[in-house]
Design a protein around this motif. Structure first.
Motif, PDB file in Angstrom:
ATOM      1  N   MET A 295       0.841  -1.198   0.000  1.00 15.55           N
ATOM      2  CA  MET A 295       0.000   0.000   0.000  1.00 15.55           C
ATOM      3  C   MET A 295       0.882   1.255   0.000  1.00 15.55           C
ATOM      4  N   ILE A 296       0.561   2.196  -0.840  1.00 15.64           N
ATOM      5  CA  ILE A 296       1.358   3.424  -0.939  1.00 15.64           C
ATOM      6  C   ILE A 296       1.052   4.350   0.239  1.00 15.64           C
ATOM      7  N   LEU A 297       2.079   4.917   0.807  1.00  5.45           N
ATOM      8  CA  LEU A 297       1.906   5.807   1.966  1.00  5.45           C
ATOM      9  C   LEU A 297       1.445   7.200   1.534  1.00  5.45           C
ATOM     10  N   SER A 298       0.514   7.741   2.294  1.00  6.58           N
ATOM     11  CA  SER A 298       0.117   9.141   2.084  1.00  6.58           C
ATOM     12  C   SER A 298       1.197  10.036   2.699  1.00  6.58           C
ATOM     13  N   ASN A 299       1.101  11.340   2.429  1.00  2.56           N
ATOM     14  CA  ASN A 299       2.107  12.244   2.992  1.00  2.56           C
ATOM     15  C   ASN A 299       2.082  12.250   4.524  1.00  2.56           C
ATOM     16  N   SER A 300       0.896  12.112   5.102  1.00  4.01           N
ATOM     17  CA  SER A 300       0.847  12.105   6.567  1.00  4.01           C
ATOM     18  C   SER A 300       1.468  10.834   7.134  1.00  4.01           C
ATOM     19  N   GLU A 301       1.307   9.702   6.428  1.00  8.86           N
ATOM     20  CA  GLU A 301       1.924   8.441   6.874  1.00  8.86           C
ATOM     21  C   GLU A 301       3.439   8.489   6.686  1.00  8.86           C
ATOM     22  N   ILE A 302       3.883   9.141   5.614  1.00  9.09           N
ATOM     23  CA  ILE A 302       5.337   9.302   5.405  1.00  9.09           C
ATOM     24  C   ILE A 302       5.911  10.103   6.568  1.00  9.09           C
ATOM     25  N   PHE A 303       5.222  11.186   6.893  1.00 10.25           N
ATOM     26  CA  PHE A 303       5.690  12.061   7.966  1.00 10.25           C
ATOM     27  C   PHE A 303       5.711  11.321   9.302  1.00 10.25           C
ATOM     28  N   LYS A 304       4.686  10.499   9.540  1.00 11.88           N
ATOM     29  CA  LYS A 304       4.615   9.734  10.796  1.00 11.88           C
ATOM     30  C   LYS A 304       5.780   8.736  10.877  1.00 11.88           C
ATOM     31  N   ALA A 305       6.054   8.048   9.765  1.00 11.61           N
ATOM     32  CA  ALA A 305       7.159   7.076   9.750  1.00 11.61           C
ATOM     33  C   ALA A 305       8.505   7.775   9.956  1.00 11.61           C
ATOM     34  N   LEU A 306       8.623   8.989   9.419  1.00 14.06           N
ATOM     35  CA  LEU A 306       9.848   9.771   9.638  1.00 14.06           C
ATOM     36  C   LEU A 306       9.979  10.129  11.119  1.00 14.06           C
ATOM     37  N   LYS A 307       8.869  10.575  11.683  1.00 11.77           N
ATOM     38  CA  LYS A 307       8.859  10.990  13.083  1.00 11.77           C
ATOM     39  C   LYS A 307       9.177   9.811  14.009  1.00 11.77           C
ATOM     40  N   ASP A 308       8.681   8.623  13.652  1.00 14.53           N
ATOM     41  CA  ASP A 308       8.891   7.429  14.486  1.00 14.53           C
ATOM     42  C   ASP A 308      10.237   6.750  14.230  1.00 14.53           C
ATOM     43  N   GLY A 309      10.984   7.227  13.243  1.00 16.38           N
ATOM     44  CA  GLY A 309      12.313   6.674  12.964  1.00 16.38           C
ATOM     45  C   GLY A 309      12.318   5.411  12.133  1.00 16.38           C
ATOM     46  N   TYR A 310      11.186   5.065  11.541  1.00 19.09           N
ATOM     47  CA  TYR A 310      11.156   3.881  10.681  1.00 19.09           C
ATOM     48  C   TYR A 310      11.624   4.209   9.257  1.00 19.09           C
ATOM     49  N   ILE A 311      11.566   5.476   8.903  1.00 21.24           N
ATOM     50  CA  ILE A 311      12.179   5.980   7.672  1.00 21.24           C
ATOM     51  C   ILE A 311      13.085   7.123   8.122  1.00 21.24           C
ATOM     52  N   ILE A 312      14.346   7.066   7.687  1.00 20.05           N
ATOM     53  CA  ILE A 312      15.291   8.119   8.085  1.00 20.05           C
ATOM     54  C   ILE A 312      15.795   8.816   6.820  1.00 20.05           C
ATOM     55  N   ILE A 313      15.598  10.114   6.758  1.00 18.56           N
ATOM     56  CA  ILE A 313      16.068  10.887   5.606  1.00 18.56           C
ATOM     57  C   ILE A 313      16.922  12.028   6.131  1.00 18.56           C
ATOM     58  N   SER A 314      18.091  12.162   5.544  1.00 17.91           N
ATOM     59  CA  SER A 314      19.014  13.201   5.992  1.00 17.91           C
ATOM     60  C   SER A 314      19.562  13.981   4.789  1.00 17.91           C
ATOM     61  N   PRO A 315      19.406  15.311   4.740  1.00 14.01           N
ATOM     62  CA  PRO A 315      18.726  16.158   5.698  1.00 14.01           C
ATOM     63  C   PRO A 315      17.221  15.870   5.705  1.00 14.01           C
ATOM     64  N   ALA A 316      16.641  15.987   6.898  1.00 11.06           N
ATOM     65  CA  ALA A 316      15.232  15.635   7.067  1.00 11.06           C
ATOM     66  C   ALA A 316      14.314  16.655   6.409  1.00 11.06           C
TER      67      ALA A 316
END
Lengths: 87, 192
Positions: free
Chosen positions: B1-22
Motif C-alpha cells: 500500500m502506498i503511503l500518504s504524505n501524513s503516513e510518510i511524515f509519521k514514519a519519519l517521526k517514528d524513525g522507521y524511515i530516516i532521511i538526511s537532511p530531514a
C-alpha cells in the motif's frame, strides 16, 4: 530476523559518486565480485566492508553484502572464505 | 500500500524511515514543499559521474572487477551552482540524491521500502532519472543513484539542489527473511 554483523576483507577505492566507495571482494571460489557501497558500510582505513553473516561453516561463510555486485549472476548473498570475515 | 504524505511524515517521526537532511512538512523553501499527496520529492546532489569519452569497449558483466572498471571509465564533475550542468540530447550521466535514505529493518516494527520515480516537469522535457532499477529495498542506507538520460531534442540544464525525482513509499507486508535457516524445511514457496 536479527543478523550478526561482520566485516569482510576487501579492496577499497574512491567511488563513482560522493558518499560511496568502490569495493572489490573475493568469493570462496576465487572469483572477484565488486560493488559500490555507501560510506556507512565501509572502513577504508582497514579495507573492510560491513556485511550480515547469514551462515558460518569452518572454512566458508555466507554473507549478505550491502549492495548488489555488478558482476552478472552474483547475488547479494555470497559465499566467501571464513578467513576473510572479521567478527 | 502506498503511503500518504501524513503516513510518510509519521514514519519519519517514528524513525522507521530516516532521511538526511530531514524534510520538513511545514516549511517551504524557494522551490516549495517536498511532500506531495503520496510521495516525497528529492533533490539532485552536487556531483555527476560522466563517461570519460565515447570509447570502443563492451561491458562484460561476467568478468570480475566491474566496479573498478566503471570508476575508471567515468570522472567526477561538480555541478556549477550558478550555471548548472547542460545535459545534451542523447547523453547519459550518473548522479545521486542530496538526501540519504535509510530504511532500517526493525524487529517487531514496521519496515518500509520505496520506488524512485521521475517528476512530470522533467519528463515533459525528456529527462529520465532512472532506468530499470527503481526499488529502494528495506534495509537500504545511502544516497540514491540517479541514471540521468536526456531523451529530448534539446539540452536540459541541471542544477544541484533542484527537486529532480520523487520517492513513492510502501509498507512491507510480512516478516523479512534473511537467513537460510528461516527457510528450513521448505523446498517450495508453499513450504512443501
Amino acid at each position: 530476523m536479527a543478523l550478526r554483523e561482520g566485516w569482510l576483507k576487501c579492496q577499497v577505492s574512491e567511488g563513482m559518486l560522493p558518499e560511496e566507495y568502490t569495493v572489490e571482494c573475493n568469493s570462496s571460489d576465487g572469483n572477484t565480485f565488486s560493488f559500490f557501497a555507501s560510506q556507512e558500510h565501509v572502513d577504508p582505513a582497514h579495507e573492510l566492508v560491513k556485511v550480515n553473516i547469514m551462515d558460518r561453516q569452518s572454512d566458508s561463510c555466507l554473507v549478505y553484502v550491502p549492495s548488489a555486485p555488478l558482476e552478472g549472476g552474483v547475488s547479494r548473498t555470497v559465499k566467501v572464505s571464513s578467513k576473510d570475515v572479521v567478527g | 500500500m502506498i503511503l500518504s504524505n501524513s503516513e510518510i511524515f509519521k514514519a519519519l517521526k517514528d524513525g522507521y524511515i530516516i532521511i538526511s537532511p530531514a524534510p520538513d512538512i511545514l516549511s517551504l523553501d524557494k522551490l516549495g514543499n517536498p511532500f506531495n499527496t503520496t510521495s516525497l520529492d528529492l533533490r539532485l546532489g552536487d556531483t555527476l559521474s560522466i563517461p570519460i569519452k565515447d570509447q570502443p569497449f563492451s561491458y562484460d558483466l561476467r568478468k570480475g572487477g566491474i566496479a573498478s572498471f566503471l570508476k575508471k571509465m567515468h570522472e567526477r564533475h561538480p555541478i556549477n551552482k550558478e550555471g548548472g550542468f547542460t545535459l545534451e540530447p542523447g547523453k547519459f550521466v550518473l548522479s545521486n540524491t542530496m538526501e540519504k535514505i535509510h530504511f532500517p529493518i526493525t524487529e517487531g516494527g514496521p519496515c518500509y521500502c520505496a520506488r524512485v520515480e521521475g517528476r512530470s516537469s522533467y519528463a515533459r522535457i525528456g529527462l529520465l532519472v532512472h532506468f530499470t532499477a527503481p526499488t529502494i529495498h528495506a534495509g537500504f542506507n545511502g544516497t540514491i543513484t540517479l541514471e540521468l538520460m536526456n531523451f529530448g531534442n534539446n539540452a536540459i540544464v541541471l542544477y544541484p539542489g533542484d527537486y529532480i525525482c520523487q520517492l513513492i513509499f510502501e509498507k512491507v507486508c510480512g516478516e523479512i527473511i534473511l537467513t537460510p535457516s528461516q527457510f528450513q524445511g521448505q523446498t517450495t514457496p508453499e513450504g512443501k
